[in-house]
Design a protein around this motif. Structure first.
Motif, PDB file in Angstrom:
ATOM      1  N   ASP A  65      50.611  85.914 139.970  1.00 21.26           N
ATOM      2  CA  ASP A  65      51.525  85.560 138.969  1.00 21.26           C
ATOM      3  C   ASP A  65      52.349  84.264 139.283  1.00 21.26           C
ATOM      4  O   ASP A  65      53.541  84.070 138.475  1.00 21.26           O
ATOM      5  N   GLY A  66      51.968  83.746 140.523  1.00 18.31           N
ATOM      6  CA  GLY A  66      52.520  82.386 140.863  1.00 18.31           C
ATOM      7  C   GLY A  66      53.866  82.708 141.624  1.00 18.31           C
ATOM      8  O   GLY A  66      54.790  81.763 142.118  1.00 18.31           O
ATOM      9  N   ASN A  67      54.084  83.906 142.061  1.00 15.49           N
ATOM     10  CA  ASN A  67      55.231  84.275 142.914  1.00 15.49           C
ATOM     11  C   ASN A  67      54.769  84.051 144.504  1.00 15.49           C
ATOM     12  O   ASN A  67      54.717  85.089 145.178  1.00 15.49           O
ATOM     13  N   ALA A  95      49.258  80.952 149.282  1.00 11.59           N
ATOM     14  CA  ALA A  95      50.745  80.799 148.910  1.00 11.59           C
ATOM     15  C   ALA A  95      51.486  79.745 149.686  1.00 11.59           C
ATOM     16  O   ALA A  95      52.310  78.883 148.895  1.00 11.59           O
ATOM     17  N   TYR A  96      51.442  79.543 150.939  1.00 11.75           N
ATOM     18  CA  TYR A  96      52.065  78.380 151.647  1.00 11.75           C
ATOM     19  C   TYR A  96      51.593  77.061 150.918  1.00 11.75           C
ATOM     20  O   TYR A  96      52.394  76.344 150.817  1.00 11.75           O
ATOM     21  N   GLU A  97      50.405  76.833 150.622  1.00 11.84           N
ATOM     22  CA  GLU A  97      49.854  75.934 149.992  1.00 11.84           C
ATOM     23  C   GLU A  97      50.772  75.495 148.595  1.00 11.84           C
ATOM     24  O   GLU A  97      51.049  74.271 148.502  1.00 11.84           O
ATOM     25  N   GLY A  98      50.735  76.697 148.004  1.00 10.43           N
ATOM     26  CA  GLY A  98      51.380  76.378 146.641  1.00 10.43           C
ATOM     27  C   GLY A  98      52.834  76.094 146.897  1.00 10.43           C
ATOM     28  O   GLY A  98      53.431  75.408 145.921  1.00 10.43           O
ATOM     29  N   LEU A  99      53.457  76.746 148.031  1.00 10.65           N
ATOM     30  CA  LEU A  99      54.904  76.089 148.553  1.00 10.65           C
ATOM     31  C   LEU A  99      55.084  74.827 149.238  1.00 10.65           C
ATOM     32  O   LEU A  99      56.213  74.503 149.468  1.00 10.65           O
ATOM     33  N   ASP A 244      59.437  74.347 133.078  1.00  8.73           N
ATOM     34  CA  ASP A 244      58.613  74.281 134.185  1.00  8.73           C
ATOM     35  C   ASP A 244      59.435  74.284 135.466  1.00  8.73           C
ATOM     36  O   ASP A 244      58.631  74.663 136.393  1.00  8.73           O
ATOM     37  N   CYS A 245      60.775  73.734 135.357  1.00 10.19           N
ATOM     38  CA  CYS A 245      61.354  73.682 136.683  1.00 10.19           C
ATOM     39  C   CYS A 245      61.617  75.216 136.812  1.00 10.19           C
ATOM     40  O   CYS A 245      61.582  75.858 138.116  1.00 10.19           O
ATOM     41  N   ASP A 246      61.914  76.373 135.897  1.00 12.92           N
ATOM     42  CA  ASP A 246      62.133  77.461 136.330  1.00 12.92           C
ATOM     43  C   ASP A 246      60.992  78.277 136.916  1.00 12.92           C
ATOM     44  O   ASP A 246      61.100  79.020 137.864  1.00 12.92           O
ATOM     45  N   GLN A 247      59.943  77.822 136.573  1.00 19.27           N
ATOM     46  CA  GLN A 247      58.434  78.427 137.132  1.00 19.27           C
ATOM     47  C   GLN A 247      58.586  78.061 138.540  1.00 19.27           C
ATOM     48  O   GLN A 247      57.993  78.454 139.616  1.00 19.27           O
ATOM     49  N   ALA A 248      58.823  76.738 138.742  1.00 23.62           N
ATOM     50  CA  ALA A 248      58.672  76.233 140.201  1.00 23.62           C
ATOM     51  C   ALA A 248      59.674  76.764 141.015  1.00 23.62           C
ATOM     52  O   ALA A 248      59.189  77.252 142.136  1.00 23.62           O
ATOM     53  N   MET A 251      58.799  80.321 142.215  1.00 23.26           N
ATOM     54  CA  MET A 251      58.142  80.419 143.039  1.00 23.26           C
ATOM     55  C   MET A 251      58.503  79.953 144.625  1.00 23.26           C
ATOM     56  O   MET A 251      58.040  80.369 145.416  1.00 23.26           O
ATOM     57  N   ASP A 252      59.387  78.949 144.570  1.00 23.39           N
ATOM     58  CA  ASP A 252      60.210  78.594 145.783  1.00 23.39           C
ATOM     59  C   ASP A 252      61.764  78.238 145.262  1.00 23.39           C
ATOM     60  O   ASP A 252      61.850  77.236 144.819  1.00 23.39           O
ATOM     61  N   SER A 253      62.404  79.000 145.509  1.00 16.42           N
ATOM     62  CA  SER A 253      63.906  78.874 145.222  1.00 16.42           C
ATOM     63  C   SER A 253      64.491  77.652 145.723  1.00 16.42           C
ATOM     64  O   SER A 253      65.725  77.088 145.345  1.00 16.42           O
ATOM     65  N   ALA A 254      63.881  76.772 146.935  1.00 25.30           N
ATOM     66  CA  ALA A 254      64.444  75.966 147.665  1.00 25.30           C
ATOM     67  C   ALA A 254      63.839  74.468 147.245  1.00 25.30           C
ATOM     68  O   ALA A 254      63.784  73.504 147.859  1.00 25.30           O
TER      69      ALA A 254
END
Length: 302
Positions: A65-67, A95-99, A244-248, A251-254
């Motif tokens: 889910d991209g979380n 997940a770390y890679e996605g972040l 798009d920014c919401d999605q990002a 995934m990473d609030s920071a």
């Protein structure tokens, strides 16, 4: 529709989660796994490995889910319960890679290879992280790595005596896999690079097409969303940039780029409060971010 956990055993709930995962119902799978975890934690007798597997399965649903942030949390819990579980290591690495936390991803990929040196996904991940870290930190990138844990020989022998992990083969399984296939990940990366090249030429619409194709193959790469958001901003499609920014940020609030670009979009959409909120969140993370400070000053003046 969420199931009633009291009427089902944890193992039945786990199987329901696996069935949902197989059909792409990742949100439903997460609910089933969460209820299975709750039931197993209440049980008088519980095997830590069973609980670790449930957390790892829920992590796979979050990853799909991209979380990525929740995926990391669940994998970490899973590894505390079931140390050096390869599935949890690979999912957390992905997940770390996605972040964009490439050092931590590298450590997890290398740890997985200590358990089984034949895992293709771990070899490919290690190669990607090596390339990324060399670009970021230069030739001395290894000096900045966190310690790589040593997998005890007894653990290696025990894990290698178990049946081959379904996620590491091409066999069909009712157990969640680690995320996009290696083939899809590589193609997604190529498409993202093609999009980046188009952005440098100012061809934003064509770049958006490339980024969109990349996201279809690998929805877990944060930079693809923030890069596409930049294109939307350039084309004055501000609502699309916000999405798009919401999605990002989900995934990473920071994520600094996502917060800044969403703030820019909110300013253009005449949403000063949302713009200021994003900039304040950004400045809590990077208090001396010059671009954010300037934008905040401009918005507050108006």
């Amino acid at each position: 529709m969420a199931p009633k956990s009291k009427s089902q055993s944890w193992s039945a709930l786990k199987q329901s989660g696996n069935d949902c995962f197989k059909t792409g119902q990742y949100g439903e799978a997460t609910i089933f796994y969460s209820q299975a975890i709750k039931e197993l934690e209440k049980a008088a007798q519980k095997n830590p490995e069973d609980l670790g597997i449930l957390y790892s399965n829920r992590a796979a649903s979050y990853l799909k889910d991209g979380n990525c942030s929740e995926c990391v949390k669940d994998c970490t819990t899973s590894l505390e319960l079931y140390p050096f579980n390869v599935k949890s290591l690979l999912r957390r690495a992905s997940a770390y890679e996605g972040l964009e936390r490439y050092r931590l991803a590298y450590v997890d990929y290398k740890t997985a290879l200590q358990v089984d040196c034949n895992i293709a996904a771990a070899h490919d991940g290690t190669n990607r992280m090596t390339k990324a870290l060399t670009e970021i930190d230069g030739p001395s990138w290894r000096e900045k790595l966190p310690p790589i844990p040593t997998v005890p020989m007894s653990v290696r022998e025990r894990l290698n005596q178990q049946p081959a992990s379904p996620q590491l083969s091409n066999n069909k399984t009712n157990t969640p896999g680690p995320g996009p296939s290696e083939k899809d990940r590589k193609k997604a990366l190529t498409l993202k690079d093609e999009g980046n090249a188009l952005v440098k030429k100012g061809e934003y619409r064509k770049a958006i097409d490339k980024y969109s194709q990349s996201i279809q193959l690998n929805p877990n790469e944060i930079t693809t969303y923030t890069n596409r958001a930049l294109c939307f901003l350039s084309l004055k499609q501000h609502r699309e940039a916000v999405k798009d920014c919401d999605q990002a940020i989900n995934m990473d609030s920071a994520n600094i780029k996502a917060l800044y670009r969403r703030a820019q979009a909110h300013r253009e959409l005449q949403n000063p409060k949302s713009c200021i909120d994003d900039l304040n969140s950004l400045l809590k993370i990077e208090p001396k971010n010059g671009a954010a400070l300037k934008l905040l000053q401009d918005v507050q003046k108006k």
